[in-house]
Design an enzyme around this catalytic site. Structure first.
Site, mmCIF file in Angstrom:
data_model
loop_
_atom_site.group_PDB
_atom_site.id
_atom_site.type_symbol
_atom_site.label_atom_id
_atom_site.label_comp_id
_atom_site.label_asym_id
_atom_site.label_seq_id
_atom_site.Cartn_x
_atom_site.Cartn_y
_atom_site.Cartn_z
ATOM 1 C CB CYS A 21 -0.959 0.006 1.187
ATOM 2 S SG CYS A 21 -2.135 -1.362 1.085
ATOM 3 C CG ASN A 25 -6.719 -1.212 0.283
ATOM 4 O OD1 ASN A 25 -6.033 -0.679 -0.592
ATOM 5 N ND2 ASN A 25 -6.210 -1.660 1.408
ATOM 6 C CG HIS A 71 -3.440 3.421 1.296
ATOM 7 N ND1 HIS A 71 -3.618 2.870 0.052
ATOM 8 C CD2 HIS A 71 -3.614 2.409 2.187
ATOM 9 C CE1 HIS A 71 -3.875 1.585 0.187
ATOM 10 N NE2 HIS A 71 -3.893 1.278 1.468
HETATM 11 O O1 UT7 Z 1 -4.450 -1.818 3.886
HETATM 12 C C1 UT7 Z 1 -4.322 -3.047 4.483
HETATM 13 C C2 UT7 Z 1 -5.603 -3.701 4.905
HETATM 14 N N1 UT7 Z 1 -6.514 -2.800 5.507
HETATM 15 C C3 UT7 Z 1 -6.837 -2.850 6.782
HETATM 16 O O2 UT7 Z 1 -6.358 -3.634 7.558
HETATM 17 C C4 UT7 Z 1 -7.853 -1.875 7.236
HETATM 18 C C5 UT7 Z 1 -7.847 -1.794 8.697
HETATM 19 N N2 UT7 Z 1 -8.749 -2.762 9.332
HETATM 20 C C6 UT7 Z 1 -10.026 -2.489 9.557
HETATM 21 O O3 UT7 Z 1 -10.463 -1.434 9.158
HETATM 22 C C7 UT7 Z 1 -10.848 -3.441 10.347
HETATM 23 O O4 UT7 Z 1 -10.001 -4.335 11.008
HETATM 24 C C8 UT7 Z 1 -11.891 -4.226 9.536
HETATM 25 C C9 UT7 Z 1 -12.950 -3.264 9.061
HETATM 26 C C10 UT7 Z 1 -11.211 -4.904 8.361
HETATM 27 C C11 UT7 Z 1 -12.537 -5.309 10.396
HETATM 28 O O5 UT7 Z 1 -13.169 -4.698 11.535
HETATM 29 P P1 UT7 Z 1 -12.931 -5.308 12.979
HETATM 30 O O6 UT7 Z 1 -13.848 -4.624 13.897
HETATM 31 O O7 UT7 Z 1 -11.465 -5.261 13.238
HETATM 32 O O8 UT7 Z 1 -13.416 -6.796 12.765
HETATM 33 P P2 UT7 Z 1 -12.827 -8.114 13.373
HETATM 34 O O9 UT7 Z 1 -12.025 -8.804 12.315
HETATM 35 O O10 UT7 Z 1 -12.164 -7.897 14.703
HETATM 36 O O11 UT7 Z 1 -14.158 -8.875 13.633
HETATM 37 C C12 UT7 Z 1 -15.177 -8.420 14.557
HETATM 38 C C13 UT7 Z 1 -16.407 -9.274 14.318
HETATM 39 C C14 UT7 Z 1 -16.102 -10.756 14.283
HETATM 40 O O12 UT7 Z 1 -17.237 -11.451 14.754
HETATM 41 P P3 UT7 Z 1 -17.260 -12.081 16.228
HETATM 42 O O13 UT7 Z 1 -16.112 -13.033 16.261
HETATM 43 O O14 UT7 Z 1 -17.099 -10.914 17.140
HETATM 44 O O15 UT7 Z 1 -18.605 -12.731 16.272
HETATM 45 C C15 UT7 Z 1 -15.933 -11.023 12.822
HETATM 46 O O16 UT7 Z 1 -16.163 -12.356 12.471
HETATM 47 O O17 UT7 Z 1 -16.965 -8.951 13.038
HETATM 48 C C16 UT7 Z 1 -16.991 -10.125 12.236
HETATM 49 N N3 UT7 Z 1 -16.662 -9.737 10.861
HETATM 50 C C17 UT7 Z 1 -17.602 -9.598 9.912
HETATM 51 N N4 UT7 Z 1 -18.920 -9.744 9.919
HETATM 52 C C18 UT7 Z 1 -19.583 -9.543 8.772
HETATM 53 C C19 UT7 Z 1 -15.450 -9.473 10.340
HETATM 54 N N5 UT7 Z 1 -15.569 -9.160 9.044
HETATM 55 C C20 UT7 Z 1 -16.890 -9.233 8.754
HETATM 56 C C21 UT7 Z 1 -17.626 -9.026 7.574
HETATM 57 N N6 UT7 Z 1 -18.972 -9.194 7.635
HETATM 58 N N7 UT7 Z 1 -17.056 -8.671 6.412
#
Ligand code: UT7
Length: 351
Positions: A109, A308, A278
């Site tokens: 990125c 992204n 970005h």
């Molecule tokens: O540029 C490099 C890549 N970019 C990034 O890394 C961007 C930065 N990251 C983020 O913005 C966030 O980490 C995300 C938006 C990608 C994910 O949000 P989060 O709050 O960190 O989600 P998580 O992975 O910690 O998951 C929280 C919950 C989980 O469920 P449980 O275990 O609490 O029941 C996940 O399984 O949300 C669930 N989850 C989803 N549910 C529906 C994770 N992704 C999804 C999804 N749809 N797409």
């Protein structure tokens, strides 16, 4: 200075609702957390070099130049067509360049930002006068599911999705919803006119200690052989993203880099017309905007439409902002990015 810009996104739009056909996700989950409403995916077997070529042609046209006018090519991507050679030579030959040297950048990125710094250094040193800088990525190639699952996603068959693949795709849903395919390009050239247009400074950083927060475990010389069927089966070829930690680092390090580059150039944030970030997550960029106390008219985002796109995000926002009249000749524009490595930084340009 920046002489021209261009971009190419494939026509295939994939909405959040379409993704929910093959994994347990929803528009209601994705939009509040990421801002992403849709992304573009290429047709099968269209590699990132092709997106780069189409973006480069648009940038050359905008610059009023042809490929023959270019002295040097820089191509940033984390999804090259092949393990080797890199995309730079493929693009050069597709554009009919016969004598141009081409450099490949593998910095995810932050690759395009690093490409800007590299291009500026080559131009300042007098090595090259005119450089074509391209960033393109095809993330849909990282999705591990078979064509039968693509058929359900794209509505070519009715479904339901195979339950085994539905479970696997759900296991990677935090990453699958983030990415899109695109290419972007800038034409950069020396400016001896004395009008002050050009790059005023860069501040670039790397902290390799964070490499495991964003990486692909399978494939590569840390394994022997570098690729196995088992890696595919275990989804080790899908990037690992420690999303919350990346989010936290991005909201701290990008504003700091912006302040650093302004200080190094003797400029203030008040003088900056537009900050281009970005596009990893709209919520990250809103947090950066808040930390820097920037009003909406001094930022520009398009992740809502494209997701992204890794090395293509900065040329995509630049090109769309320019075409929307949000960038005028003489404006002060600040670029910032953070990505796997970790690599991050900021650049300041009078455009
Ligand atoms: O540029 C490099 C890549 N970019 C990034 O890394 C961007 C930065 N990251 C983020 O913005 C966030 O980490 C995300 C938006 C990608 C994910 O949000 P989060 O709050 O960190 O989600 P998580 O992975 O910690 O998951 C929280 C919950 C989980 O469920 P449980 O275990 O609490 O029941 C996940 O399984 O949300 C669930 N989850 C989803 N549910 C529906 C994770 N992704 C999804 C999804 N749809 N797409």
């Amino acid at each position: 200075m920046i002489r021209g810009s261009g971009m190419y996104v494939p026509p295939g739009i994939v909405t959040n609702d379409m993704l929910s056909r093959i994994m347990d996700t929803s528009d209601e989950w994705i939009v509040p957390r990421t801002g992403i409403r849709e992304r573009r995916y290429v047709d099968p077997a269209q590699g990132s070099s092709t997106l780069g070529v189409l973006a480069a042609q648009a940038a050359l046209e905008n610059a009023g130049l042809t490929a023959k006018d270019i002295d040097f090519v820089i191509f940033a991507t984390m999804t090259p067509d092949h393990y080797f050679p890199g995309n730079g030579g493929l693009l050069a030959t597709a554009l009919g360049m016969e004598t141009t040297h081409a450099l490949d950048i593998r910095m995810q990125c932050a690759g395009f930002l690093s490409g800007l710094q590299t291009a500026d250094a080559f131009i300042r040193s007098g090595t090259y006068d005119r450089i074509l800088l391209v960033g393109a990525d095809v993330h849909s190639s990282l999705m591990p599911w078979p064509e039968s699952v693509w058929d359900v996603l794209l509505g070519r068959t009715e479904g339901p999705c195979d339950p085994g693949w539905y479970a696997k795709a759900t296991g990677m849903r935090d990453r699958a919803v983030l990415f899109g395919d695109a290419g972007g390009a800038l034409v950069l050239e020396a400016n001896d006119s004395g009008d002050g247009r050009g790059f005023l400074g860069f501040r670039m950083y790397t902290d390799g200690a964070h490499w495991q927060k964003l990486y692909v475990p399978g494939g590569g010389s840390a394994n022997r052989p570098y690729m196995t069927g088992e890696m595919q089966d275990n989804l080790d070829t899908v990037p690992i993203v420690e999303g919350r930690q990346v989010f936290r680092l991005a909201t701290q390090l990008m504003p700091a880099a912006v302040r650093d580059v302004l200080e190094s150039a003797g400029a203030t944030l008040d003088e900056v017309d537009l900050v281009l970030m970005h596009q990893a997550n709209l919520r990250i960029n809103e947090a950066v905007q808040k930390v820097l106390e920037l009003p909406d008219e001094r930022v520009f985002n398009n992740i809502q439409k494209y997701g992204n796109t890794t090395s293509a995000t900065l040329p995509l926002v630049y090109d769309e902002a320019r075409r929307a009249g949000r960038i005028q000749p003489g404006n002060l524009v600040c670029f910032t990015a953070l990505g796997a490595g970790l690599h991050w930084g900021a650049a300041l340009a009078r455009v």
